[in-house]
Motif scaffolding. Sequence first.
Motif, PDB file in Angstrom:
ATOM      1  N   ALA A 198     -32.001 -19.169  49.837  1.00  0.00           N
ATOM      2  CA  ALA A 198     -29.857 -19.414  51.037  1.00  0.00           C
ATOM      3  C   ALA A 198     -29.634 -17.989  51.006  1.00  0.00           C
ATOM      4  N   GLY A 199     -29.888 -16.423  50.818  1.00  0.00           N
ATOM      5  CA  GLY A 199     -28.912 -15.472  50.964  1.00  0.00           C
ATOM      6  C   GLY A 199     -29.653 -15.412  52.922  1.00  0.00           C
ATOM      7  N   HIS A 220     -24.305 -26.917  63.255  1.00  0.00           N
ATOM      8  CA  HIS A 220     -23.589 -25.984  63.363  1.00  0.00           C
ATOM      9  C   HIS A 220     -23.816 -24.730  64.481  1.00  0.00           C
ATOM     10  N   MET A 237     -25.397 -20.243  58.124  1.00  0.00           N
ATOM     11  CA  MET A 237     -25.885 -21.582  57.073  1.00  0.00           C
ATOM     12  C   MET A 237     -25.249 -21.416  56.210  1.00  0.00           C
ATOM     13  N   HIS A 238     -24.391 -22.235  55.872  1.00  0.00           N
ATOM     14  CA  HIS A 238     -23.148 -22.263  54.851  1.00  0.00           C
ATOM     15  C   HIS A 238     -22.981 -23.529  53.784  1.00  0.00           C
ATOM     16  N   CYS A 239     -23.803 -24.095  54.410  1.00  0.00           N
ATOM     17  CA  CYS A 239     -24.032 -25.256  54.336  1.00  0.00           C
ATOM     18  C   CYS A 239     -25.505 -26.218  53.061  1.00  0.00           C
ATOM     19  N   ILE A 240     -25.850 -24.874  52.659  1.00  0.00           N
ATOM     20  CA  ILE A 240     -26.845 -24.873  51.981  1.00  0.00           C
ATOM     21  C   ILE A 240     -27.440 -25.719  50.465  1.00  0.00           C
ATOM     22  N   VAL A 296     -27.919 -18.123  54.914  1.00  0.00           N
ATOM     23  CA  VAL A 296     -25.774 -18.188  54.297  1.00  0.00           C
ATOM     24  C   VAL A 296     -25.907 -17.084  55.600  1.00  0.00           C
TER      25      VAL A 296
END
Length: 92
Positions: free
Chosen positions: A44-45, A72, A52-55, A48
């Motif tokens: 996830a890190g 995006h 990709m801030h919509c995980i 992001v």
Amino acid sequence: MCSKEMCDQENMEWLQMDKGGKSCRKITKDMIIGDILRMDPEMAGVLVAGGMHCIGCPSAQMETIEEAALVHGIEPDLLVARVNAFVESKQA
């Protein structure tokens, strides 16, 4: 280093065990974001950091890396390369 023997399973390329007994994965742009996060939540890190801030949104459970990246304005191949670099660093 992982062996070159590979099998394709539901759009995921799994590499066979390496000499140290660790399984190696290669992330591809046609993989579902939710599946990637279930394999390793630490990815996830990387996602992001790549924009990709919509995980955490519901769409991430059914969108591929490529689909989400294009929505995006992110280059899918670059994002996949970053994720794979992270995976490789964990294998070392």
